[in-house]
Design a protein around this motif. Sequence first.
Motif, PDB file in Angstrom:
ATOM      1  N   MET A 124     -26.579  50.713  31.676  1.00  0.00           N
ATOM      2  CA  MET A 124     -26.480  51.223  33.044  1.00  0.00           C
ATOM      3  C   MET A 124     -27.815  51.063  33.761  1.00  0.00           C
ATOM      4  SD  MET A 124     -23.748  52.175  34.404  1.00  0.00           S
ATOM      5  CE  MET A 124     -23.439  52.641  36.089  1.00  0.00           C
ATOM      6  N   HIS A 136     -30.094  49.207  32.853  1.00  0.00           N
ATOM      7  CA  HIS A 136     -30.387  47.792  32.853  1.00  0.00           C
ATOM      8  C   HIS A 136     -29.838  47.117  34.099  1.00  0.00           C
ATOM      9  CE1 HIS A 136     -31.600  44.308  30.447  1.00  0.00           C
ATOM     10  NE2 HIS A 136     -30.777  43.691  31.250  1.00  0.00           N
ATOM     11  N   ARG A 137     -28.570  47.467  34.417  1.00  0.00           N
ATOM     12  CA  ARG A 137     -27.951  46.812  35.554  1.00  0.00           C
ATOM     13  C   ARG A 137     -28.631  47.225  36.852  1.00  0.00           C
ATOM     14  NH1 ARG A 137     -22.370  48.033  36.237  1.00  0.00           N
ATOM     15  NH2 ARG A 137     -22.598  48.597  34.069  1.00  0.00           N
ATOM     16  N   ALA A 197     -31.612  45.195  37.198  1.00  0.00           N
ATOM     17  CA  ALA A 197     -31.316  43.817  37.576  1.00  0.00           C
ATOM     18  C   ALA A 197     -31.077  43.704  39.079  1.00  0.00           C
ATOM     19  CB  ALA A 197     -30.091  43.305  36.809  1.00  0.00           C
ATOM     20  N   ALA A 239     -19.362  32.493  38.023  1.00  0.00           N
ATOM     21  CA  ALA A 239     -18.885  33.874  37.942  1.00  0.00           C
ATOM     22  C   ALA A 239     -17.426  33.985  37.544  1.00  0.00           C
ATOM     23  CB  ALA A 239     -19.102  34.566  39.292  1.00  0.00           C
ATOM     24  N   GLU A 240     -16.621  32.976  37.846  1.00  0.00           N
ATOM     25  CA  GLU A 240     -15.180  33.150  37.681  1.00  0.00           C
ATOM     26  C   GLU A 240     -14.543  32.276  36.607  1.00  0.00           C
ATOM     27  OE1 GLU A 240     -13.709  35.581  39.150  1.00  0.00           O
ATOM     28  OE2 GLU A 240     -15.424  36.093  40.405  1.00  0.00           O
ATOM     29  N   ARG A 260     -18.640  31.632  32.001  1.00  0.00           N
ATOM     30  CA  ARG A 260     -18.828  32.650  30.963  1.00  0.00           C
ATOM     31  C   ARG A 260     -19.579  32.091  29.774  1.00  0.00           C
ATOM     32  NH1 ARG A 260     -15.428  36.862  31.143  1.00  0.00           N
ATOM     33  NH2 ARG A 260     -15.388  37.584  33.293  1.00  0.00           N
ATOM     34  N   TYR A 261     -19.182  30.886  29.384  1.00  0.00           N
ATOM     35  CA  TYR A 261     -19.813  30.278  28.217  1.00  0.00           C
ATOM     36  C   TYR A 261     -21.291  30.003  28.478  1.00  0.00           C
ATOM     37  CZ  TYR A 261     -15.112  29.542  26.274  1.00  0.00           C
ATOM     38  OH  TYR A 261     -13.854  29.720  25.768  1.00  0.00           O
ATOM     39  N   TYR A 298     -23.332  31.800  30.271  1.00  0.00           N
ATOM     40  CA  TYR A 298     -24.045  33.062  30.035  1.00  0.00           C
ATOM     41  C   TYR A 298     -24.079  33.407  28.547  1.00  0.00           C
ATOM     42  CZ  TYR A 298     -24.434  34.427  34.952  1.00  0.00           C
ATOM     43  OH  TYR A 298     -24.782  34.499  36.269  1.00  0.00           O
ATOM     44  N   SER A 299     -22.938  33.239  27.868  1.00  0.00           N
ATOM     45  CA  SER A 299     -22.869  33.613  26.450  1.00  0.00           C
ATOM     46  C   SER A 299     -23.799  32.758  25.599  1.00  0.00           C
ATOM     47  CB  SER A 299     -21.454  33.451  25.910  1.00  0.00           C
ATOM     48  OG  SER A 299     -20.568  34.217  26.653  1.00  0.00           O
ATOM     49  N   GLY A 329     -27.218  33.935  26.151  1.00  0.00           N
ATOM     50  CA  GLY A 329     -27.473  35.283  25.639  1.00  0.00           C
ATOM     51  C   GLY A 329     -27.488  35.349  24.131  1.00  0.00           C
ATOM     52  N   ASN A 330     -26.652  34.565  23.466  1.00  0.00           N
ATOM     53  CA  ASN A 330     -26.624  34.528  22.005  1.00  0.00           C
ATOM     54  C   ASN A 330     -25.787  33.334  21.575  1.00  0.00           C
ATOM     55  OD1 ASN A 330     -26.384  34.885  19.255  1.00  0.00           O
ATOM     56  ND2 ASN A 330     -26.129  37.109  19.401  1.00  0.00           N
ATOM     57  N   ALA A 381     -23.681  33.708  18.170  1.00  0.00           N
ATOM     58  CA  ALA A 381     -22.502  34.572  18.303  1.00  0.00           C
ATOM     59  C   ALA A 381     -21.420  33.853  19.105  1.00  0.00           C
ATOM     60  CB  ALA A 381     -22.882  35.890  18.973  1.00  0.00           C
ATOM     61  N   THR A 382     -21.835  33.061  20.079  1.00  0.00           N
ATOM     62  CA  THR A 382     -20.881  32.324  20.902  1.00  0.00           C
ATOM     63  C   THR A 382     -20.172  31.259  20.071  1.00  0.00           C
ATOM     64  OG1 THR A 382     -22.335  32.682  22.788  1.00  0.00           O
ATOM     65  CG2 THR A 382     -20.649  31.003  23.043  1.00  0.00           C
ATOM     66  N   GLU A 392     -29.174  35.677  31.492  1.00  0.00           N
ATOM     67  CA  GLU A 392     -29.001  36.476  32.703  1.00  0.00           C
ATOM     68  C   GLU A 392     -29.577  35.787  33.928  1.00  0.00           C
ATOM     69  OE1 GLU A 392     -30.796  40.286  32.149  1.00  0.00           O
ATOM     70  OE2 GLU A 392     -32.038  39.505  30.551  1.00  0.00           O
ATOM     71  N   ARG A 441     -27.454  39.351  15.725  1.00  0.00           N
ATOM     72  CA  ARG A 441     -27.719  37.925  15.831  1.00  0.00           C
ATOM     73  C   ARG A 441     -26.447  37.101  15.906  1.00  0.00           C
ATOM     74  NH1 ARG A 441     -31.123  36.359  11.167  1.00  0.00           N
ATOM     75  NH2 ARG A 441     -30.577  34.267  11.788  1.00  0.00           N
ATOM     76  N   HIS A 442     -25.389  37.554  15.227  1.00  0.00           N
ATOM     77  CA  HIS A 442     -24.204  36.708  15.135  1.00  0.00           C
ATOM     78  C   HIS A 442     -22.937  37.318  15.715  1.00  0.00           C
ATOM     79  CE1 HIS A 442     -26.440  35.063  11.413  1.00  0.00           C
ATOM     80  NE2 HIS A 442     -26.830  34.451  12.503  1.00  0.00           N
ATOM     81  N   GLY A 443     -22.977  38.629  16.020  1.00  0.00           N
ATOM     82  CA  GLY A 443     -21.730  39.302  16.337  1.00  0.00           C
ATOM     83  C   GLY A 443     -21.380  39.363  17.808  1.00  0.00           C
ATOM     84  N   VAL A 502     -22.884  39.112  22.233  1.00  0.00           N
ATOM     85  CA  VAL A 502     -23.900  38.688  23.189  1.00  0.00           C
ATOM     86  C   VAL A 502     -24.436  39.961  23.840  1.00  0.00           C
ATOM     87  CG1 VAL A 502     -24.404  37.189  25.144  1.00  0.00           C
ATOM     88  CG2 VAL A 502     -22.530  36.613  23.592  1.00  0.00           C
ATOM     89  N   GLN A 549     -24.284  40.803  27.633  1.00  0.00           N
ATOM     90  CA  GLN A 549     -23.001  40.696  28.308  1.00  0.00           C
ATOM     91  C   GLN A 549     -22.222  42.007  28.181  1.00  0.00           C
ATOM     92  OE1 GLN A 549     -22.992  37.958  30.285  1.00  0.00           O
ATOM     93  NE2 GLN A 549     -21.392  36.781  29.299  1.00  0.00           N
ATOM     94  N   LEU A 600     -14.445  36.997  24.798  1.00  0.00           N
ATOM     95  CA  LEU A 600     -15.062  35.702  24.487  1.00  0.00           C
ATOM     96  C   LEU A 600     -14.206  34.782  23.609  1.00  0.00           C
ATOM     97  CD1 LEU A 600     -17.500  33.935  25.005  1.00  0.00           C
ATOM     98  CD2 LEU A 600     -18.690  35.054  23.136  1.00  0.00           C
ATOM     99  N   LEU A 638     -10.928  33.506  25.761  1.00  0.00           N
ATOM    100  CA  LEU A 638     -11.007  33.102  27.172  1.00  0.00           C
ATOM    101  C   LEU A 638     -10.003  32.000  27.478  1.00  0.00           C
ATOM    102  CD1 LEU A 638     -14.737  33.161  28.287  1.00  0.00           C
ATOM    103  CD2 LEU A 638     -12.864  34.625  28.987  1.00  0.00           C
ATOM    104  N   VAL A 659     -10.128  29.143  35.297  1.00  0.00           N
ATOM    105  CA  VAL A 659     -10.601  30.321  36.020  1.00  0.00           C
ATOM    106  C   VAL A 659     -10.178  31.574  35.249  1.00  0.00           C
ATOM    107  CG1 VAL A 659     -10.523  31.604  38.185  1.00  0.00           C
ATOM    108  CG2 VAL A 659     -10.399  29.105  38.204  1.00  0.00           C
ATOM    109  N   VAL A 660     -11.163  32.415  34.964  1.00  0.00           N
ATOM    110  CA  VAL A 660     -10.876  33.618  34.190  1.00  0.00           C
ATOM    111  C   VAL A 660     -10.076  34.604  35.040  1.00  0.00           C
ATOM    112  CG1 VAL A 660     -11.895  35.563  32.963  1.00  0.00           C
ATOM    113  CG2 VAL A 660     -12.974  33.309  32.855  1.00  0.00           C
ATOM    114  N   ARG A 716      -9.512  37.933  35.865  1.00  0.00           N
ATOM    115  CA  ARG A 716     -10.270  39.160  35.634  1.00  0.00           C
ATOM    116  C   ARG A 716      -9.387  40.360  35.361  1.00  0.00           C
ATOM    117  NH1 ARG A 716     -16.054  39.657  37.239  1.00  0.00           N
ATOM    118  NH2 ARG A 716     -16.690  37.529  37.601  1.00  0.00           N
TER     119      ARG A 716
END
Lengths: 313, 501
Positions: free
Chosen positions: A1, A3-4, A7, A179-180, A185-186, A188-189, A192-193, A196-197, A260, B344-346, B348, B351, B359, B362, B370-371, B373
Amino acid sequence: MRHRLSASGRRLGTLAGLFGLGVLLWALTPHFLTVSNLLNVLEQTSINAVIAAGMTFVIISAGIDLSVGSLVAVAGVVLASTLHAGMPITIALAASLAVGFAFGLLNGLAITWGRLPPFIATLGMMSIARGCALLFTEGRPVSGFDPAFRSIATARLLGIPAPVFVTIAVYLMAHFVLAETRFGRYVYSMGGNEEATRLSGVNVRLHKTLVYGVSGLASAVAAVLLTARLNSAQPIAGIMYELDAIAATVIGGTSLMGGEGGLGGTIIGALIMGVLRNGLNLLGVSSFVQQIVIGLVIVFAVLIDTVLKARKG
Amino acid sequence: MTDMSQPAPLLQMRGICKQFPGVRALDEVAFELQRGEVHVLLGENGAGKSTLMRVLSGACARDAGEILIDGRPVALHSPRDAQALGISTIYQEFNLVPHLSAAANIFLGREPLVGAGIINRGKLLADATSLLRGLGTTIDPGVRVKHLSVAEQQMVEVAKALSLDARILIMDEPTSALTESEIDELFSAIGRLTKRGVAVIYISHRMEELARVGHRATVMRDGRYIATRPLPCPIPTLVRLMANRDITQHFPTPTRRRGAPLLHVEGISHPPRLHDVSFTLHRGEILGVAGLLGAGRTELARAIAGADVPTAGRVVLEGRPLRVRAPSDAIRAGIGLVPEDRKRHGFVPGQSVAANLALPQLRRLARAGVVDRRRERALATRWIEELRIKTPDASARVLTLSGGNQQKVVLGKWLAAGSDVLIVDEPTRGIDVAAKMEIYQLLDRLAADGAGILMISSELPEILGMSDRVLVMHQGRVQAVLDAHEATQERVLQAALGLAS
């Protein structure tokens, strides 16, 4: 919270910086706050802003693209030569965008399949693409186009130059993608990691390659604007453009660590760069000093990012 | 009152306590070391051996207790203090600079100088040579460390410790990467050290070699001192001391029933950590995977889930052989991995909960790229409720959640994806007791709903309390498969140590 909040606070801070810079320049020189000068700033900012939109994808994915300036040159000379060969504008535009996208994909392949660090892969491409542009034109500029083509830069709607509309269109599209869409999404993922992605079943190599393709595509759009404005495509165009694009992205709050950021920040960052350059010109600051100032601004922007990160632990 | 006729022991540790969030890592631990002694420290994963040694080497502050050297209390609060007191640690991962010579590594930061800043190469080599020869090795001190074998690098580490005037040498699993003849050389080097009065604290899981090198063994369990025995001592006695724990923790009463075979794994290999592993997992079953650190359990999980591509063997899911080349292949077949290293692996971390849950799916949640929402949010809301994930809302970043809730997000990813086979690697590591219980209940309910669960854990009570069968791994192979009723702490530990039952 928290954090956002921080940002969006960051975003507001950047906007306040832009505003403050404007007020400062207004106080220092009466010429700054005239309609014609502001339109001039917007038009000049458009090229960097478009490149920075692509750069934002790359940096969010935790990469970097140093080849954008050279890609502008390659896409520009391809565009110009196609036009000179008598091809219709649409074909020339398509060829130029395709070349930019393809060179970007090559960056991506070198990074994903070649396992090169993005810094090295795009540094190599910086030289390769520049060499291609020079070779293709034998080192000479390709100049003189049809007014129909030039109107991409010269046309005005309600007094606003066409490149501004192009920039807005690019940002709306890029924002939608980021964004959509799944791809967004990928991006950002991965930033970010990445592991994990990958373990979530995402084809990281494919999407990362595409990210560099997007950056190449953005460079090609910028090449179209530049070529139309100058009525000439230069094989030595775009030198040091990577600096302004990275600066706009980072000033806009996209973290060099990846994961981010966003285009809303980047456009403000690009405007800050544009206003700064414009203001320094109006104030008659020498171009040598300008380089020092711009460099300091970039270092300062990254410093803020690092300090904020360190404080968060 | 101390007996004045006897000199005080070299090292005494008394009443050492250390609390980590949610865990009592050390509880009033005592330890004693004589001059010239090799003292073996024994215990399962998580028994507190490493923490005790980290306290002794100044890497970790103790909450209570005192440390005496030569009978005098000492201030030991940092690695520098430990070094000044003559305490050196040789970790499994060596701290050597690969591009520098053996001699340069031994004296790194303490190079003999001629004048200001100029290294006296002659003295450097001569001093290094005499240290290395004193250990009985023939290593050329001028050769770069990266060209040395693991055993030789270890000798360089020992020589470095000696150059710091170490009187107490801590060795963590020193033989795990050595061949038989290298082990012999190491033991003879240790013999030379002890003759000079250096004491060695020796941590190892290789029961058969303890009597060859050690004088005494101290057993730890659950952060407590259990007993000290002179060596040689019968191995079963030591195993019993390590294993016999009262299980106080409660586990949910199983509601699941074992169904049809679901997953066959045949001869799966991924050298050097995984060799020829085969087993069958049924629907409605929780198959526990036990073993010591480095036994190949995580490698097994990763090979099945496509995180690593196995070099041999095959995976058959409900009669269909799977070609798993990437995680996406395993996921499509319905295999989900909840990895050991969550951060590390589980997930992001930056996000949102919703984005993380979505994830892996998707593809399903997006139309023409287009996701959607609304569907994403519905999915997030459903799993936040179902798993009782404590989060302000679906858009909170996962890094702001507690460990237990982060783990639920990772589990939720695979539940939302409808995985039939769930591989959970250390599912409750770093999670508080209440959240642990919730995760246990959840795993049971999933199995009751027909999933097959492969549960890797280093916590024996968890393995015994949750598993229908226990697969015990040792050095990358299956050492034993035990049914729940025959799996006791002692038998599992025996197999994990590679001892025949």
